[in-house]
Design an enzyme around this catalytic site. Structure first.
Site, PDB file in Angstrom:
ATOM      1  CD  GLU A 111      36.650  53.208  46.569  1.00 42.84           C
ATOM      2  OE1 GLU A 111      37.417  54.134  46.353  1.00 42.84           O
ATOM      3  OE2 GLU A 111      37.003  52.126  47.056  1.00 42.84           O
ATOM      4  CD  GLU A 120      42.704  48.016  36.883  1.00 40.92           C
ATOM      5  OE1 GLU A 120      42.879  48.741  37.879  1.00 40.92           O
ATOM      6  OE2 GLU A 120      43.562  47.233  36.449  1.00 40.92           O
TER       7      GLU A 120
END
Length: 313
Positions: A111, A120
């Protein structure tokens, strides 16, 4: 990477975000539906999901590792914690620093996506792991991601967020407006800018410049552009994936709102054209994102051409 920037301008239902209290994993129900025939071919797999969370708890739960094991993988190497399983080996540390006890794995599941898909995110780590540990013919899941762009009318929220600085308890703080405008809002709002094929990417390819074309479907005002993304698992025999779009079940990624300095008055059929550039220029944190947005409208009521900069820190 390919670009398919085309239509936009949402209908009124897209302006209403609805409730965002859905359980986090509701949007991941497809993970439990991986066909067993897919994982029966997997001998060694590697999963890393930093910051998977449930509701408001930021915990690296390793849920994708558990799904892999449950679906039939013979062994899973999980870069996470909180896991106990006979078929899962837990590794703690950065992807770039850990070592496996075997030379190669069959599939990498991660993920890796962040807000705005790329803020990020762990994409560089995924590409590093793919180059170092993935067998020839193996794959990364999810393997494709598409970033979308649309436009919204949002006068009430913009008034509260931006125009608020004109008079703060009677004090003129309008000099802060420009700074506030540079910070994209990560929120839930009510089309394709770019598609990334992970199998064809190299480290550093997450930076891009892509054109877009947004066609208004009704007469309205435009206060902001909104970005969201979809990801898909195309390597499975049955196409799987999910969307973070405004019409889909809410996820913790939400959508990203970039307010415009100008309020655009647009008529049905008129077009906003421009380009978006994404880069990583913060040496202190290479996962921070700089966004350059150039847009033009030559309409009946608005004629504007402007470039704005946003920073996601």
């Amino acid at each position: 990477m390919t670009n398919n920037g085309d239509e936009v301008a949402q209908d009124e239902s897209m302006c209403d975000a609805g409730e965002s209290t859905n359980a986090y994993f509701d949007s991941y129900s497809h993970f439990g539906n991986f066909p067993l025939s897919f994982f029966s071919r997997i001998h060694e797999s590697m999963c890393f999901s930093f910051g998977i969370c449930y509701r408001r708890c930021n915990l690296p739960t390793g849920i994708s590792s558990l799904f892999c094991a449950k679906a039939g993988a013979s062994h899973v190497y999980a870069v996470t914690q909180w896991i106990k399983s006979d078929v899962i080996t837990v590794l703690k540390g950065k992807i770039e620093e850990i070592e496996l006890s075997i030379p190669k794995v069959d599939v990498i599941i991660s993920e890796w996506m962040g807000y705005f898909l790329l803020f990020e995110n762990m994409l560089d780590s995924v590409l590093y792991a793919r180059n170092k540990w993935l067998v020839d013919g193996g794959g990364v899941l999810p393997d494709k991601a598409s970033l979308f762009l649309t436009a919204i009318e949002d006068s009430e929220y913009k008034e509260n967020k931006i125009e608020f600085w004109n008079s703060v308890y009677g004090f003129d703080m309008s000099c802060i407006k420009k700074k506030a405008m540079m910070e994209p809002l990560v929120d839930t709002v009510d089309p394709k800018l770019i598609t990334m094929d992970i199998s064809k990417m190299s480290s550093g390819d997450a930076s891009f410049t892509a054109p877009f074309k947004l066609v208004a479907q009704r007469n309205d005002y435009i206060h902001a552009l909104v970005a969201y993304f979809d990801v898909s698992f195309t390597m499975c025999h049955k196409l799987l994936g999910f969307s973070t779009g405004p019409k889909s079940r809410a996820t913790h990624w939400k959508q990203t709102v970039m307010y415009l300095e100008d309020v655009l008055t647009i008529c049905e059929g008129e077009t906003i054209t421009g380009s978006m550039s994404v880069s990583y220029n913060n040496k202190k944190n290479p996962r921070d994102v700089d966004i350059k947005l150039s847009y033009s409208l030559d309409g009946q009521h608005s004629k504007i051409s402007r470039t704005q900069h946003y920073k996601m820190r």
